[in-house]
Design an enzyme around this catalytic site. Structure first.
Site, PDB file in Angstrom:
ATOM      1  N   CYS A 120      -6.888  19.709 -43.952  1.00  0.00           N
ATOM      2  CA  CYS A 120      -5.504  19.786 -44.426  1.00  0.00           C
ATOM      3  C   CYS A 120      -5.376  20.697 -45.643  1.00  0.00           C
ATOM      4  O   CYS A 120      -6.026  20.483 -46.660  1.00  0.00           O
ATOM      5  CB  CYS A 120      -4.983  18.384 -44.757  1.00  0.00           C
ATOM      6  SG  CYS A 120      -3.299  18.398 -45.414  1.00  0.00           S
ATOM      7  N   ARG A 167      -2.983  19.247 -49.386  1.00  0.00           N
ATOM      8  CA  ARG A 167      -3.417  18.056 -50.111  1.00  0.00           C
ATOM      9  C   ARG A 167      -2.998  17.964 -51.565  1.00  0.00           C
ATOM     10  O   ARG A 167      -3.240  16.944 -52.209  1.00  0.00           O
ATOM     11  CB  ARG A 167      -4.944  17.916 -49.996  1.00  0.00           C
ATOM     12  CG  ARG A 167      -5.387  17.481 -48.621  1.00  0.00           C
ATOM     13  CD  ARG A 167      -6.892  17.390 -48.525  1.00  0.00           C
ATOM     14  NE  ARG A 167      -7.515  18.651 -48.109  1.00  0.00           N
ATOM     15  CZ  ARG A 167      -8.817  18.889 -48.156  1.00  0.00           C
ATOM     16  NH1 ARG A 167      -9.627  17.968 -48.642  1.00  0.00           N
ATOM     17  NH2 ARG A 167      -9.307  20.041 -47.741  1.00  0.00           N
ATOM     18  N   TRP A 225       5.003  17.780 -44.430  1.00  0.00           N
ATOM     19  CA  TRP A 225       6.014  18.708 -43.910  1.00  0.00           C
ATOM     20  C   TRP A 225       5.289  19.836 -43.188  1.00  0.00           C
ATOM     21  O   TRP A 225       4.087  20.024 -43.343  1.00  0.00           O
ATOM     22  CB  TRP A 225       6.901  19.243 -45.038  1.00  0.00           C
ATOM     23  CG  TRP A 225       6.147  19.807 -46.204  1.00  0.00           C
ATOM     24  CD1 TRP A 225       5.483  21.005 -46.269  1.00  0.00           C
ATOM     25  CD2 TRP A 225       5.963  19.176 -47.478  1.00  0.00           C
ATOM     26  NE1 TRP A 225       4.913  21.150 -47.508  1.00  0.00           N
ATOM     27  CE2 TRP A 225       5.193  20.046 -48.266  1.00  0.00           C
ATOM     28  CE3 TRP A 225       6.395  17.951 -48.031  1.00  0.00           C
ATOM     29  CZ2 TRP A 225       4.825  19.736 -49.583  1.00  0.00           C
ATOM     30  CZ3 TRP A 225       6.033  17.658 -49.329  1.00  0.00           C
ATOM     31  CH2 TRP A 225       5.262  18.537 -50.091  1.00  0.00           C
ATOM     32  N   GLU A 231       2.334  26.709 -38.209  1.00  0.00           N
ATOM     33  CA  GLU A 231       1.964  25.709 -37.201  1.00  0.00           C
ATOM     34  C   GLU A 231       2.865  25.847 -35.978  1.00  0.00           C
ATOM     35  O   GLU A 231       2.436  25.688 -34.841  1.00  0.00           O
ATOM     36  CB  GLU A 231       2.093  24.288 -37.764  1.00  0.00           C
ATOM     37  CG  GLU A 231       1.194  24.007 -38.945  1.00  0.00           C
ATOM     38  CD  GLU A 231       1.340  22.562 -39.408  1.00  0.00           C
ATOM     39  OE1 GLU A 231       2.110  22.335 -40.360  1.00  0.00           O
ATOM     40  OE2 GLU A 231       0.718  21.676 -38.788  1.00  0.00           O
TER      41      GLU A 231
END
Ligand code: ARG
Length: 371
Positions: free
Chosen positions: A73, A76, A246, A251
């Site tokens: 991720c 973070r 979010w 993506e």
């Protein structure tokens, strides 16, 4: 209290992980409670029942640190702000579904997306907890066509089939939101629930310069909520703990709508842009990809929905690493997941290596073991 049914070795492992977690909790959040006292309590409860219950504070801390530990991720920096919904007492499929919908409303927040996790009942020795079968709380169906083709999102084809077998009727559209499938145990038939309209916000995609773009009919939902990973804290497994952040534009723009095994839109966009697609060397794919990503960021912005671009999010991630380092903590990261799928080398996250990924690191989000 029924006797514990856990084999001794599993119970010993649970005890060891529980102790390590309680120590970590008190180390990072020193307070009035004596950790040794809490450890004695936890060990006694494990002896008696085969498991133990986290305090609400331990649960919230564990969920946030699981995010902090997520090596894939890039987002973070905001791990401390995760909103933790303690729903451990909820274990009927109807109520789970209702709380998942409420999760989406809270997280969607009229466009100002909030990172949220909903933690439902943990697995107990000999008593696996109910599970949500969906990969994400919101995802589009993939509909098999008579000619063998697929309409919609191929990533949602398997769940759509499963839902149909249970009696769900899709609308045969390209962006049909899948129903939520909840199964109370390995022996039970899953139940399906249509998502209420007010729980699913979506953005229709348009392009700031190309009027024709809107006519492509593309859209995406606003809340990416992963629902197929277990949250593991101090040896306890929470198999139903959907969480969301979010979106980062890439993506959707560089993967969901662009990948050949997803919506595969690049050729269509290139054609509308009038690009020469006769040779790879014209870089028509790359040019179409950039315009698609422009459209995604533009549309979310216009709709007032939180979305990060990959330049900003990369820079935030390096700030996160620096901040963690000042606190004496490493930030394990998986380069291949952290580097954005467009313009990698333009972002600072490309030009460096990261602390190694430690599969033993806990608390963590993990793939769910089969039941
Ligand atoms: N990549 C996934 C998707 O496109 C979502 C993964 C989580 N993403 C996030 N921004 N928290 O749906």
């Amino acid at each position: 209290m029924p006797p514990a049914t856990t084999p001794d070795s599993a119970q010993a492992r649970l005890a060891a992980e529980a102790v390590a977690f309680v120590r970590q909790f008190h180390h990072e959040r020193p307070g009035p409670v004596d950790p040794e006292q809490r450890i004695r309590e936890v060990l006694a409860e494990i002896d008696r029942t085969g498991s133990y219950r986290h305090t609400p504070e331990e649960l919230a801390f564990g969920a946030r640190v699981a995010w902090r530990n997520s090596a894939r991720c890039i987002g973070r920096l905001y791990w401390r702000s995760l909103v933790v919904r303690d729903l451990r007492h909820v274990d009927s499929p109807d109520e789970i579904a209702e709380h998942c919908f409420e999760h989406l409303r809270t997280a969607g927040n009229g466009g100002r997306i909030r990172p949220v996790i909903s933690v439902f009942a943990p697995d107990l020795p000999g008593r696996p907890a109910p599970r949500v079968l969906n990969q994400q709380l919101v995802r589009y169906a993939g509909h098999r066509q008579p000619d063998g083709g697929l309409l919609g999102d191929p990533a949602g084809a398997q769940l759509a089939e499963q839902a149909r077998a249970l009696g769900w009727k899709g609308r045969d559209g390209r962006f049909d939101v899948l129903p939520l499938l909840v199964r109370s145990g390995p022996w039970a038939r899953p139940q399906w629930y249509e998502l209420p309209d007010d729980a699913v916000a979506e953005v229709r995609l348009s392009h700031p310069e190309h009027g024709w773009f809107a006519a492509l009919g593309l859209r995406w939902y606003t809340v990416p909520a992963i629902s197929d990973m277990a949250l593991e804290i101090g040896g306890v497994h929470y198999p139903t703990a959907p969480f969301n952040g979010w979106y980062m534009g890439t993506e959707i723009g560089a993967r969901n709508l662009a990948d050949a095994d997803r919506y595969d839109m690049l050729a269509v966009v290139a054609e509308r842009l009038g690009l020469d697609t006769s040779s790879e060397r014209t870089l028509w794919r790359d040019r179409a990809l950039v315009e698609l990503n422009v459209a995604v960021l533009h549309s979310f912005q216009e709709a007032g929905v939180t979305m990060a671009d990959h330049h900003t999010e990369s820079e935030r991630f390096l700030r996160h690493i620096a901040q963690e380092r000042r606190l004496g903590r490493p930030t394990p990261a998986d380069w291949s997941w952290i580097v954005p799928p467009v313009s990698g080398g333009l972002t600072p996250v490309y030009h460096r290596y990261y602390d190694p990924v430690d599969p033993e690191l806990r608390p963590a989000f993990l793939p769910r073991p089969p039941w």
